[in-house]
Design a protein around this motif. Structure first.
Motif, short mmCIF file in Angstrom:
data_model
loop_
_atom_site.label_atom_id
_atom_site.label_comp_id
_atom_site.label_asym_id
_atom_site.label_seq_id
_atom_site.Cartn_x
_atom_site.Cartn_y
_atom_site.Cartn_z
N ARG A 98 0.83 -1.21 0.00
CA ARG A 98 0.00 0.00 0.00
C ARG A 98 0.87 1.26 0.00
O ARG A 98 0.63 2.19 -0.76
N LEU A 99 1.90 1.28 0.82
CA LEU A 99 2.79 2.44 0.89
C LEU A 99 3.56 2.63 -0.41
O LEU A 99 3.66 3.75 -0.93
N LEU A 100 4.09 1.54 -0.96
CA LEU A 100 4.84 1.65 -2.22
C LEU A 100 3.92 2.10 -3.35
O LEU A 100 4.30 2.93 -4.17
N GLY A 101 2.69 1.59 -3.36
CA GLY A 101 1.73 2.02 -4.37
C GLY A 101 1.46 3.51 -4.29
O GLY A 101 1.40 4.20 -5.31
N GLN A 102 1.33 4.02 -3.07
CA GLN A 102 1.11 5.46 -2.90
C GLN A 102 2.33 6.25 -3.37
O GLN A 102 2.21 7.25 -4.06
N ASP A 103 3.53 5.78 -2.98
CA ASP A 103 4.76 6.48 -3.37
C ASP A 103 4.95 6.51 -4.88
O ASP A 103 5.47 7.47 -5.43
N LEU A 104 4.54 5.43 -5.56
CA LEU A 104 4.73 5.32 -7.01
C LEU A 104 3.51 5.77 -7.80
O LEU A 104 3.52 5.75 -9.03
#
Length: 85
Positions: free
Chosen positions: A10-16
Motif C-alpha cells: 500500500r505504501l509503495l503504491g502510494q509512493d509510485l
C-alpha cells in the motif's frame, strides 16, 4: 542476520502513484523468481542472492521512491536511467 524488507504494498503504491494490486503482482513475480519471500504478518523479505539481484531490486525500489518524492515522472526517470538526461 538482518532481513531486508520491501515497503508494504500500500505504501509503495502510494509512493509510485500506482494501484496496490499492481505492486502486489510485482511482488508476486519477484517471489516466483525466487528473489523475495512473502510472509504473512512480516511483509516481503528480500532473499540473499549470490549474483546481487536481490540487492539491485531493493536499490531500484529506493530509486523509484526517491524519484517520486522529487516529483520526477516515469519518462524522466527512465531517461535518467538510460543516460539521456
Amino acid at each position: 542476520m538482518v532481513e531486508d524488507r520491501l515497503p508494504p504494498a500500500r505504501l509503495l503504491g502510494q509512493d509510485l502513484s500506482v494501484n496496490v494490486h499492481t505492486v502486489l503482482r510485482a511482488y508476486a513475480q519477484l517471489r516466483d523468481e525466487g528473489l523475495v519471500e512473502m510472509r504473512r504478518g512480516r511483509g516481503v523479505i528480500v532473499l540473499g542472492a549470490s549474483d546481487g539481484r536481490a540487492s539491485l531490486i531493493e536499490l531500484v525500489v529506493q530509486l523509484v521512491t526517491e524519484a517520486r518524492h522529487l516529483g520526477l515522472g516515469r519518462r524522466e526517470l527512465l531517461a535518467l536511467v538510460e543516460g539521456q538526461l
